[in-house]
Design a protein around this motif. Structure first.
Motif: not given
Lengths: 691, 272
Positions: A387-396
């Protein structure tokens, strides 16, 4: 002898006395006997006056009849006794012997007396009846006034009360309703009159309410208190608290019910919301741990064990996201995990998804579980989409601890036990790394429990003197002569027997006892060695915590000075694991100690290049080969590891450090390592030093 | 309003025969209704000599009150006083000493109203509606407090009333509660129906009264004596009414009816 008073039974007073006795037994008069006699004597005088008077006139004798009644002689017996007495005594009375036509006159006198007596008694009774009626009237008026007052009070309460009040007959038909209940249910008084109260109750509750009224009628219970749902005219449910009591008639038969109805809809909504807040996690909207525990407790309350699988999922590296990208990112990640997990199991009626803690979720599935490996893989595949938080794509990714309760195989005593098992499983997989899953192993668990029990008992054991310091000799590989003594910790456990140094240290590290125990070991070892009649070198292996201790140099210096112990006689060992870390104080400590003349060595030495790097960087005079390695080589001869060791020992020695081998159990091992060219050996093969 | 009142229970039935009015009728009084007289006649048929029993009991009340006055009592609580039939306690007592105070207690509203009419102009006597079986309700009644001082000895009269207390009302505990609240030196004068004599006739009478508002529960002499627990019985103890301090031949009769009611007077001692 007219006019002459005569004494004795034939005197006037004798007659009066006789009369008094006859009258007193005819009925009760509230007078003393003497009073009665005196009063009657006066009446006797009246009678004699009438009989003796000339000309004869009987009318004054009426006074006697009235007088008797006035005295309270009002019974028919009183009259008959009077007549009987007078008729018998008067005609023969000595004082009246000369009276002309005495019997006729007596008859006339008695006639006048009875007439007036009857009249007086009649009036007496009339008066009393009149009095009684007044009393009755008064009592009725009072009762009515009280009734009116209580009615007025009731009216006031009835009409003014914010609580709904309904009066029904014994069949449940509404006789009267107050404003509050009409308002509550949306009906007019006319619409409600005659309707069955139970018709206004929600169908789900109607049977229970009807039954409650029935037992009220039968006197089984004195009051009814029910929480139930009524129906508003427009069909909306109205949650209400019903309290009813029965009104009985004079014979105790039930006549009416008074039912108080309190609208608790608002209260219920509020309660529901509060309950939701208490049982739900505000971030993800999922139920919380409290909710899970309460639902599991319900499941465990069933008479038969339920087949149940509990997955405990820990989001890997949440702290990294929080620290690196901020808590908003962490929260977004958690919401994403919640959302996707919900997508996976939310539709399954047997599954329950909750957020149990900061980075922890749980899924409980009742009945047949899914295929575990597949399920774990599905979850992580689902979470891998960033998912994207701002520019950052993060996954879990998640690590999953799983526990299964299967009836007849593995059954837990309580919800808490089940949860604990899931936590144990999760802890075990997180040790292995990220994105792992593992099933709870009850056998492993019982060993860990025993170990945890042992660790928990350690502080007490230390207190009780069960811990002691033993000096283990280190002998020269060639010739086996003692080179020095190593201070080790030993626990004489009353049940388990001897717990050796390595395990003692590991246990101490579980309880936060390791620093104080290690300090104690260092001090005691030096004291004992000082007292011993020897100057053999003494080695004290430190723990990692101790090695990092910023006060270590000061502590050692103080001890040496205090005991007048030569620095060169002391060997301080540090775990090589503590020295690999460049952050801690251990490296500095070792360098300073070496500079002050204390000998240092690295224990737990193995094969990694890091261990060799430590040796190369630090002024340690020797290394101690870890006992694991000794055992491994004994078990698996001829392996790659053995070849590496063969190469390692000469390298170390070439570097100028001595090599000590720990954990030598057999002569064979001793010879193998000796052939390899190590300097010294220690282990169970060699007897402890006596001091 | 009348329609609104429809659910209110019917008025209490005032015309039901009452033991108080039956007693009045048996004593020759006119304060009674046809229903009372009818019941009284059945009562008298079942228990021959009823008029004499009533008279002897009434005479005991008089002698008892006079005895208590002689022993210094100046306030009376007459429980179960009934219809103010001739020879009420205040008449007897205030004839001796006009300062004597008397409170009548009855649970029958008409009898109480009647007594109140009679006492309208007497500020040393009052009648209250209360029930013997609620000792604190009786003793804490405002009218009782207004006239009587419970810290001083008083004469507690329970003449011909205690046989209306059924066994399930715990008679001993009831009396114990009254005793607790009385000052030492107080007296209890009590008379009570017994079936020790003429049990068959008594059973018939009890049957007659069983459906009235005041059923009767006769007790044995021993049971009646036990009611005086905590009181020191005055001689001659618990005896037929006629044998308790008789003063005139009229206070007695020859037949078995003379033993149908036992009477006694007891004094509360400091420790009682």
């Amino acid at each position: 002898m007219p006019g002459v008073p005569v004494r004795g039974p034939w005197s006037r007073s004798g007659l009066a006395r006789e009369w008094a006795v006859a009258m007193a037994t005819s009925g009760y008069v509230p007078l003393g006997h003497e009073t009665i006699e005196r009063e009657l004597e006066e009446l006797v005088d009246v009678l004699f006056d009438v009989l003796l008077a000339e000309p004869f006139a009987p009318a004054p004798a009426e006074e006697v009849g009235t007088g008797l009644a006035d005295l309270g002689f009002t019974t028919p017996t009183g009259l008959s006794r009077t007549v009987e007495l007078l008729v018998r005594r008067l005609p023969a009375h000595p004082e009246l012997l000369d009276v002309h036509r005495l019997p006729d006159k007596v008859a006339s006198v008695v006639g006048a007396l009875t007439d007036s007596y009857a009249f007086a008694v009649r009036n007496f009774v009339f008066d009393q009846q009149e009095e009684l009626k007044r009393a009755l009237l008064r009592a009725k008026e009072r009762a009515e006034r009280q009734l009116w007052l209580s009615e007025a009070r009731f009216r006031e309460v009835f009409s003014g009360s914010p609580v709904g009040i309904a009066i029904t007959d014994v069949d449940g038909a509404l006789v009267e309703t107050n404003w509050a209940i009409r308002e509550m249910l949306g009906y007019s008084g006319a619409e409600l009159a005659g309707r069955d109260l139970v018709d206004l109750v929600h169908p789900d509750h109607a049977a229970a309410v009807r039954e409650a009224y029935r037992s009220l009628n039968e006197g089984v219970s004195g009051r009814l208190r029910e929480r139930g749902q009524l129906l508003h005219k427009d069909g909306d449910p109205v949650w209400a608290y019903l309290a009813a009591s029965v009104l009985r008639d004079a014979n105790g038969a039930p006549r009416y019910h008074v039912t108080m109805v309190e609208d608790i809809t608002e209260l219920r909504l509020l309660q529901h919301q509060l309950t939701r807040q208490n049982l739900h996690d505000p971030l993800t909207g999922l139920p919380n741990r409290q909710f899970l525990v309460s639902r599991l407790t319900d499941l465990f309350a069933r008479p038969e064990p339920v087949d149940l699988t509990l997955f405990l999922l820990e989001v890997d590296g949440l702290a990294v996201v929080n620290e690196g990208l901020g808590h908003d990112a962490g929260d977004a990640l958690l919401r994403m995990v919640a959302h996707r997990l919900h997508g996976l199991v939310g539709e399954d009626p047997r599954a329950m998804l909750v957020r149990t803690g900061g980075d922890e979720f749980a899924v409980a599935i009742e009945g047949e579980p899914p295929e575990l490996a597949r399920w774990a893989a599905d979850i992580n595949a689902e979470l891998a989409e960033p998912i994207y938080v701002g520019e950052q794509g993060i996954a879990a990714s998640v690590s999953i601890g799983i526990v299964r309760q299967v009836a007849g195989e593995l059954v837990f005593a309580s919800a808490a036990e089940l949860l604990r098992a899931a936590e144990v499983a999760l802890r075990r997989v997180t040790v292995r790394g990220k994105r792992q899953w593992g099933l709870f192993d009850p056998n492993l668990d019982s060993r860990e429990r025993a170990r945890a029990g042992l660790a928990a008992a350690m502080p007490g054991a230390w207190e009780n003197g069960e811990l002691e310091i033993r000096f283990e000799p280190a002998v020269a590989a060639d010739g086996r002569q003692p080179l020095g003594a190593l201070a080790t910790l030993a626990w004489n456990h009353p049940k388990r027997g001897l717990v050796r140094h390595g395990e003692c240290i590991a246990l101490a590290e579980q309880t936060g006892l390791s620093v104080p125990i290690a300090q104690w070991v260092l001090r005691t070892a030096l004291e004992r060695a000082r007292q011993a009649d020897s100057d053999v070198p003494v080695a004290v292996p430190l723990t990692a915590d101790q090695a990092h201790d910023p006060d270590l140099v000061g502590t050692v210096g103080d001890l040496l000075a205090g005991l007048d112990f030569g620095a060169s006689r002391l060997w301080i060992g540090m775990p090589v694991s503590a020295l690999r870390d460049e952050q801690g104080e251990a490296r500095d400590n070792l360098q300073v100690l070496a500079a002050t003349g204390v000998n240092t060595y690295l224990h737990g030495f193995g094969l990694g290049y890091e261990d060799l790097a430590c040796m190369e960087d630090l002024p340690a005079r020797a290394v101690e080969i870890a006992p694991d390695l000794v055992q491994r080589l004994a078990r698996n001869p001829g392996t790659v590891v053995e070849r590496a060791v063969r190469d390692l020992v000469p390298l170390v020695r070439e570097h100028g450090a001595g090599v000590l081998v720990d954990g030598i159990e057999t002569e064979q091992q001793a010879e193998w390592w000796t052939r390899l060219g190590v300097d010294a050996l220690r282990g169970p093969l060699f007897a402890d030093t006596s001091w | 309003m009348a329609k609104q009142l429809s659910w209110v229970p019917e008025d209490v039935e005032m015309g039901r025969p009452s033991a108080a009015r039956v007693y009045d009728y048996l004593l020759g009084g006119g304060h009674n209704f046809a229903a009372d007289r009818e019941l009284a006649e059945r009562f008298a048929r079942a228990l021959p000599g009823s008029r004499d029993i009533a008279r002897l009991n009434r005479a005991f009340l008089r002698r008892g009150v006079l005895f208590l006055i002689e022993n210094g009592i100046r306030q009376f609580l007459d429980i179960g006083s009934g219809i103010p039939t001739v020879g009420n306690v205040h008449e007897i007592a205030q004839a001796v000493d006009p300062t004597i105070r008397v409170v009548y207690v009855d649970n029958e509203p008409v009898a109480v109203a009647h007594s109140q009419l009679l006492l309208e102009h007497n500020d040393r006597a009052a009648a209250v509606e209360a029930d013997l079986v609620h000792p604190d309700g009786v003793l804490d009644h405002p009218a009782v407090h207004g006239l009587l001082d419970l810290d001083q000895p008083l004469g507690l009269l329970m003449v011909g009333v205690f046989h209306f207390v059924p066994p399930e009302r715990a008679p001993l505990e009831l009396l114990a509660r009254y005793r607790e609240r009385l000052a030492p030196g107080s007296y209890l004068a009590l008379s009570h129906f017994t079936a020790d004599t003429r049990p068959a006739e008594m059973a018939a009478m009890v049957e007659v009264m069983s459906n009235s508002r005041d059923p009767i529960h006769p007790r044995t002499r021993a049971e009646i004596a036990e009611l005086f627990t905590g009181f020191e019985l005055v001689n001659p103890g618990v005896v037929p009414t006629a044998d308790w301090h008789p003063v005139a031949p009229a206070d007695d009769v020859a037949g078995p009816e003379r033993e149908q009611i036992y009477a006694g007077v007891g004094r509360k001692t400091a420790t009682g």
